[in-house]
Design a protein around this motif. Structure first.
Motif, PDB file in Angstrom:
ATOM      1  N   GLU B  44       0.827  -1.192   0.000  1.00 52.87           N
ATOM      2  CA  GLU B  44       0.000   0.000   0.000  1.00 52.87           C
ATOM      3  C   GLU B  44       0.869   1.252   0.000  1.00 52.87           C
ATOM      4  N   ASN B  45       0.209   2.420  -0.123  1.00 56.00           N
ATOM      5  CA  ASN B  45       0.965   3.662   0.021  1.00 56.00           C
ATOM      6  C   ASN B  45       1.592   3.714   1.397  1.00 56.00           C
ATOM      7  N   GLY B  46       2.860   4.082   1.450  1.00 56.89           N
ATOM      8  CA  GLY B  46       3.532   4.180   2.740  1.00 56.89           C
ATOM      9  C   GLY B  46       4.054   2.858   3.253  1.00 56.89           C
ATOM     10  N   ALA B  47       4.023   1.801   2.412  1.00 62.58           N
ATOM     11  CA  ALA B  47       4.519   0.512   2.886  1.00 62.58           C
ATOM     12  C   ALA B  47       6.042   0.433   2.838  1.00 62.58           C
ATOM     13  N   GLY B  48       6.666   1.376   2.136  1.00 62.05           N
ATOM     14  CA  GLY B  48       8.122   1.391   2.085  1.00 62.05           C
ATOM     15  C   GLY B  48       8.699   0.943   0.757  1.00 62.05           C
ATOM     16  N   LYS B  49       7.825   0.814  -0.276  1.00 61.98           N
ATOM     17  CA  LYS B  49       8.315   0.346  -1.577  1.00 61.98           C
ATOM     18  C   LYS B  49       9.349   1.298  -2.161  1.00 61.98           C
ATOM     19  N   SER B  50       9.009   2.598  -2.174  1.00 62.33           N
ATOM     20  CA  SER B  50       9.962   3.527  -2.802  1.00 62.33           C
ATOM     21  C   SER B  50      11.217   3.673  -1.961  1.00 62.33           C
ATOM     22  N   THR B  51      11.073   3.600  -0.638  1.00 60.21           N
ATOM     23  CA  THR B  51      12.270   3.684   0.202  1.00 60.21           C
ATOM     24  C   THR B  51      13.222   2.541  -0.129  1.00 60.21           C
ATOM     25  N   LEU B  52      12.664   1.338  -0.316  1.00 59.53           N
ATOM     26  CA  LEU B  52      13.509   0.184  -0.616  1.00 59.53           C
ATOM     27  C   LEU B  52      14.259   0.388  -1.932  1.00 59.53           C
ATOM     28  N   VAL B  53      13.535   0.791  -2.994  1.00 64.31           N
ATOM     29  CA  VAL B  53      14.252   0.928  -4.260  1.00 64.31           C
ATOM     30  C   VAL B  53      15.208   2.119  -4.233  1.00 64.31           C
ATOM     31  N   LYS B  54      14.878   3.135  -3.459  1.00 65.49           N
ATOM     32  CA  LYS B  54      15.812   4.264  -3.375  1.00 65.49           C
ATOM     33  C   LYS B  54      17.100   3.846  -2.668  1.00 65.49           C
ATOM     34  N   CYS B  55      16.996   2.896  -1.729  1.00 59.55           N
ATOM     35  CA  CYS B  55      18.207   2.350  -1.115  1.00 59.55           C
ATOM     36  C   CYS B  55      19.013   1.573  -2.156  1.00 59.55           C
ATOM     37  N   LEU B  56      18.305   0.822  -3.011  1.00 51.85           N
ATOM     38  CA  LEU B  56      18.981   0.056  -4.061  1.00 51.85           C
ATOM     39  C   LEU B  56      19.720   0.971  -5.021  1.00 51.85           C
ATOM     40  N   LEU B  57      19.126   2.142  -5.297  1.00 51.54           N
ATOM     41  CA  LEU B  57      19.656   2.988  -6.354  1.00 51.54           C
ATOM     42  C   LEU B  57      20.553   4.100  -5.835  1.00 51.54           C
ATOM     43  N   GLY B  58      20.820   4.094  -4.533  1.00 46.98           N
ATOM     44  CA  GLY B  58      21.782   5.049  -4.009  1.00 46.98           C
ATOM     45  C   GLY B  58      21.216   6.403  -3.658  1.00 46.98           C
ATOM     46  N   TYR B  59      19.884   6.595  -3.755  1.00 47.01           N
ATOM     47  CA  TYR B  59      19.314   7.877  -3.338  1.00 47.01           C
ATOM     48  C   TYR B  59      19.280   7.977  -1.827  1.00 47.01           C
ATOM     49  N   TYR B  60      19.060   6.807  -1.164  1.00 40.77           N
ATOM     50  CA  TYR B  60      19.193   6.749   0.284  1.00 40.77           C
ATOM     51  C   TYR B  60      20.281   5.750   0.600  1.00 40.77           C
ATOM     52  N   ARG B  61      20.872   5.902   1.780  1.00 39.33           N
ATOM     53  CA  ARG B  61      21.836   4.930   2.244  1.00 39.33           C
ATOM     54  C   ARG B  61      21.133   4.112   3.314  1.00 39.33           C
ATOM     55  N   ALA B  62      21.059   2.784   3.126  1.00 40.06           N
ATOM     56  CA  ALA B  62      20.397   1.926   4.110  1.00 40.06           C
ATOM     57  C   ALA B  62      21.196   1.938   5.411  1.00 40.06           C
ATOM     58  N   ASP B  63      20.470   1.911   6.552  1.00 36.68           N
ATOM     59  CA  ASP B  63      21.169   1.876   7.840  1.00 36.68           C
ATOM     60  C   ASP B  63      21.696   0.483   8.142  1.00 36.68           C
ATOM     61  N   GLU B  64      20.941  -0.510   7.699  1.00 33.72           N
ATOM     62  CA  GLU B  64      21.377  -1.892   7.913  1.00 33.72           C
ATOM     63  C   GLU B  64      21.189  -2.675   6.622  1.00 33.72           C
ATOM     64  N   GLY B  65      21.835  -3.860   6.600  1.00 33.76           N
ATOM     65  CA  GLY B  65      21.593  -4.775   5.497  1.00 33.76           C
ATOM     66  C   GLY B  65      22.649  -4.691   4.421  1.00 33.76           C
ATOM     67  N   SER B  66      22.580  -5.614   3.465  1.00 31.17           N
ATOM     68  CA  SER B  66      23.562  -5.614   2.397  1.00 31.17           C
ATOM     69  C   SER B  66      22.888  -5.845   1.053  1.00 31.17           C
ATOM     70  N   LEU B  67      23.604  -5.480   0.008  1.00 32.21           N
ATOM     71  CA  LEU B  67      23.097  -5.604  -1.354  1.00 32.21           C
ATOM     72  C   LEU B  67      24.020  -6.512  -2.151  1.00 32.21           C
ATOM     73  N   LEU B  68      23.423  -7.438  -2.891  1.00 29.33           N
ATOM     74  CA  LEU B  68      24.201  -8.289  -3.785  1.00 29.33           C
ATOM     75  C   LEU B  68      23.773  -7.982  -5.211  1.00 29.33           C
ATOM     76  N   VAL B  69      24.744  -7.779  -6.089  1.00 29.52           N
ATOM     77  CA  VAL B  69      24.451  -7.635  -7.507  1.00 29.52           C
ATOM     78  C   VAL B  69      25.165  -8.765  -8.215  1.00 29.52           C
ATOM     79  N   ASP B  70      24.422  -9.607  -8.934  1.00 28.49           N
ATOM     80  CA  ASP B  70      24.976 -10.827  -9.524  1.00 28.49           C
ATOM     81  C   ASP B  70      25.767 -11.627  -8.492  1.00 28.49           C
ATOM     82  N   ASP B  71      25.174 -11.772  -7.307  1.00 29.29           N
ATOM     83  CA  ASP B  71      25.725 -12.575  -6.207  1.00 29.29           C
ATOM     84  C   ASP B  71      27.021 -12.028  -5.619  1.00 29.29           C
ATOM     85  N   LYS B  72      27.428 -10.830  -5.990  1.00 26.68           N
ATOM     86  CA  LYS B  72      28.607 -10.230  -5.371  1.00 26.68           C
ATOM     87  C   LYS B  72      28.159  -9.067  -4.496  1.00 26.68           C
ATOM     88  N   GLU B  73      28.733  -8.963  -3.313  1.00 27.31           N
ATOM     89  CA  GLU B  73      28.328  -7.881  -2.427  1.00 27.31           C
ATOM     90  C   GLU B  73      28.843  -6.548  -2.963  1.00 27.31           C
TER      91      GLU B  73
END
Lengths: 304, 508
Positions: B44-73
């Motif tokens: 729904e609106n406000g569920a955090g969808k855009s926040t998640l993708v903005k973390c993926l795309l570098g607009y926000y910096r995630a406070d926790e967690g890691s990202l893998l691209v093609d299985d490489k961190e």
């Protein structure tokens, strides 16, 4: 019949002269507005440029040094405007008015000692050398700054279409969202455009004091810097149209003096108001109710 | 382009957390997107969808967690990092520069633009590139003059031109007709399945998910709420994951048939055209008592002008508007006398004074009139406050106090305030525009139920909406606008969305 020819020749010649400051200020204003900001301070840059040009020409003996110094003075004044407007919640129109007053004030303050002495002026280029009548030959005496201004208009047109910097200025001026998404430095781009715009306005001032009328006094400018804002609207933010618009305003400005040359004495001073009437008419025609202006940069504060 | 770069990439987000001050926008959210698939990100609106993708795309910096691209961190700190990895996004609000041509937009989006651009060779290269594209866009046309569907395609072409291999589409079909949406999503799915591109679609439209999406991840209030293959999930599973309840709120009930009594009649309405955009040219439009007339159309085809004319925000050039047979010019006196109310889009901007209190805003329609409709010169503050209290209660408006500026309330609560004010007292004609834009599922259901209740009580409702599903659900009659004109009219019962879509595009 002869007097009519005289008036027309005088107006043509006058429009070449009177239009040059309009041309430079409007090109500068066009550059600034393309980046999404308005700089009413260009009136201040014009007057300051006139003073600095005259003073430099007097001190160094070289009018071209004066032109350069005028451009530099404009660059500083415009750069300051750009830098201050980069801060949040600063209104560019209000700041422009402050800079208009500051620029003229500084010019009057430092310009006092240069009202009396006569500085070397920029010589005109005699395009009318082949004519026998000295009146016509004199009319075709064209200032090198006019030619420079026309060249600058074409250069600016090319710049907006084919250079990276030109396209960046257009992006920043038209869509802040797009500029942010592309990672463009919005404030830096506007600072540059405002600074360079005011430098052009400064050269316009140099024309006033070094070519026509060709002296320095406090009544030198008659609001060309402010009328240039209307002129840019009329030119639809296109540098080449700025040339035509300046010539129109120049012709209007030359109307009063030309009538005087043929001994037209009744109410000729009314015709001195012609440029202001043209400004009013232009603004009324271009601002038809409810319509947005074609070609206007999307981020301009008067359009939002 | 060399072939080594032409492969789709997979992205995995593990245990992402993001806080804004004291607010937990995301906590421990994971999403695995397989290469060359279409992945739906639901919520729904406000569920955090855009926040998640903005973390993926570098607009926000995630406070926790890691990202893998093609299985490489990887670490993505800036949009430029995401760009270098081939990750890109198409925003809901397009980021094309309106006054520049498509070619200028494409070239300037590149990272290495030369100082002086040789347009002849650039155009030749672009034409070459365009030949390899699944859809064509005109290169020398100004982006601002393209239709919404074309602009969307241009954005996608731009991402492909930038050699993106992982693409997020944020609500890509919200501005498209059903045909355009189907076409665009079909093309995008083909691109993914051919192995060139991985797609993440942010959406809340379950029909699209069922038709075009391979796998989904569902978020609810900033937390992971479920994931899986679309093949093995039904609409009820997805709804349950999205709103936490197995069933979406029921559709509001429609009581009684429209009465043959014309409340609003518009004849030969014309407005000035604005900078090449055609003005309104509505020959005939009526709304009866006890009826909802839905106006469908691709955004920018005159709906907004119609709303502004009826709401008094734009003058008309010629024509007549009559309410209950009386000429109506949308002045305050006329709207009070004829009981016309408007629920505008973006209610905070078009229907409120943000700096004034909730009480004042709730009284905007009535503060200058006494009980007996006589002009009032001294405000009845106590009466205003009492009426505001009863409205706040009846509509469940959540506000810290009735004296705070209305601008500080959330979008849903502003909407409730305006709805409460506009439905207060006798309402003979209600004009509504995009009433559910940006609201969550419950607020949407509530708003629609209120509009339906007004209709059931006899109010004539003109509903202008960009959401075709909403129009199909609420309307008794559907009118389609295209290019400022009414191009089609049909009863809502049994209307075919494909048919409506055809008229929205102007063929039909």
């Amino acid at each position: 019949m002869d007097s009519l020819a005289t008036v027309i020749v005088a107006m043509l010649a006058g429009s070449l002269r009177v239009s040059t400051p309009f041309l430079f200020v409007s090109l500068g204003e066009c550059l600034t507005e393309k980046s999404g900001r308005i700089n009413l301070g260009n009136e201040g840059a014009l007057v300051l440029g006139a003073m600095v040009a005259y003073a430099t020409s007097y001190e160094t003996g070289s009018p071209w040094c004066g032109v350069l110094a005028a451009a530099f003075a404009g660059l500083l004044l415009g750069g300051l405007h750009g830098a201050i407007c980069s801060m949040t919640r600063i209104n560019d129109v209000a700041m422009g008015i402050a800079f208009m007053l500051a620029g003229t004030g500084i010019a009057f303050f430092f310009g006092k000692p240069y009202v009396q002495p006569s500085a070397p002026l920029l010589p005109g280029i005699p395009f009318g050398f082949w004519l026998e009548s000295p009146r016509f030959a004199n009319a075709l005496m064209v200032s090198p700054l006019f030619i420079l201004g026309v060249a600058a208009a074409f250069a600016l047109h090319w710049f907006f279409r084919t250079t990276r910097m030109g396209l960046r200025i257009r992006i920043v001026g038209d869509s802040q969202d797009a500029a942010l998404a592309l990672g463009l430095p919005i404030n830096r781009t506007r600072l540059l455009a405002t600074g360079c715009g005011s430098a052009l306005a400064g050269i316009g001032g140099a024309f006033l004091s070094l070519c026509y009328p060709g002296s320095w006094n406090e009544g030198l400018s008659s609001g060309q810097g402010l009328m240039a804002v209307a002129l840019v609207v009329f030119a639809r933010w296109n540098p080449i149209n700025c040339v035509y618009a300046s010539l129109l305003f120049g012709a209007a400005g030359a109307l009063g003096p030309s009538l005087q040359t043929v001994g037209f004495t009744w109410g000729y001073y009314l015709f001195y108001a012609a440029p202001y009437v043209v400004t009013l008419v232009v603004l009324i025609i271009t601002a038809k109710g409810g319509q947005s202006l074609r070609g206007m940069p999307g981020q301009l504060s008067i359009g939002r | 382009m060399n072939d080594a770069t032409m492969h789709a990439i997979g992205v995995e987000a593990i245990g992402i957390g993001k806080r804004f001050g004291a607010f937990n926008a995301l906590s421990d959210v994971s999403m695995k997107v397989h290469p060359a698939t279409v992945h739906g990100l639901l919520g729904e609106n406000g569920a955090g969808k855009s926040t998640l993708v903005k973390c993926l795309l570098g607009y926000y910096r995630a406070d926790e967690g890691s990202l893998l691209v093609d299985d490489k961190e990887v670490t993505i700190e800036r949009p430029a990092d995401a760009d270098a990895l081939g990750l890109g996004m198409v925003y809901q609000h397009f980021t094309l520069v309106p006054s520049m041509t498509v070619a200028e937009n494409l070239v300037m989006a590149r990272r290495n633009v030369p100082g002086v651009i040789d347009w002849r060779s650039e155009l030749a290269q672009l034409e070459d590139f365009m030949r390899g594209m699944p859809f064509k866009v005109p290169l020398t046309v100004e982006a601002g003059s393209l239709a919404a569907g074309e602009r969307q395609k241009t954005e996608i072409v731009k991402q492909l031109y930038l050699q993106r291999r992982f693409l997020v589409l944020d609500e890509p079909t919200s501005v498209l007709t059903p045909q355009e949406a189907d076409e665009m999503l079909g093309l995008v799915r083909d691109l993914a399945h051919s192995g060139q591109l991985t797609i993440v679609i942010i959406t809340h439209k379950l029909k699209e998910v069922a038709k075009f999406v391979d796998e989904v991840t569902v978020l609810r209030r900033g937390k992971f709420a479920g994931a899986g293959l679309v093949r093995s999930l039904g609409p009820t599973d997805l709804t349950a994951m999205m709103i936490g309840e197995p069933h979406a709120p029921a559709d509001p009930e429609r009581l009684g048939a429209p009465v043959n009594e014309v409340r609003l009649e518009v004849r030969d309405l014309r407005t000035a055209n604005d900078g090449g955009r055609a003005g309104l040219s509505v020959d005939h439009l009526t709304v009866n008592a006890h009826e909802i007339v839905g106006i469908a159309g691709v955004s920018g085809n005159g709906q907004k002008d119609l709303l502004e004319v009826l709401g008094g925000q734009q003058p008309m050039q010629s024509g007549t508007i009559a309410v209950d047979g009386t000429p109506y010019g949308a002045t305050r006196a006329e709207s009070q006398a004829l009981h016309v109310r408007v629920l505008p889009e973006e209610p905070l901007r078009n229907g409120c004074v943000p700096g004034m209190s909730v009480v004042d805003n709730l009284a905007l329609r009535s503060f200058d009139r006494g009980e007996t409709k006589t002009p009032r010169r001294w405000l009845d503050r106590a009466g205003m406050a009492a009426r505001a209290r009863s409205m706040i209660q009846a509509y469940g408006i959540r506000a810290p106090s009735a004296e705070v500026p209305i601008g500080v309330l959330s979008g849903g609560n502003v909407q409730r305030c305006v709805l409460a004010r506009e439905l207060d007292g006798v309402v003979r004609l209600l004009i509504v525009a995009n009433p559910c834009f940006g609201l969550d599922v419950k607020a949407v259901a509530e708003t629609r139920a209120r509009i339906m209740a007004a209709r059931n009580a006899g109010t004539a409702v003109l509903l202008i909406s960009e959401d075709l599903d909403e129009i199909m659900e609420l309307s008794d009659r559907i009118v389609v606008m295209h290019g400022g004109k009414v191009v089609h009219e049909m009863p809502a019962a049994g209307a075919d969305p494909q048919e409506i879509g055809k008229h929205m595009l102007g063929h039909g």
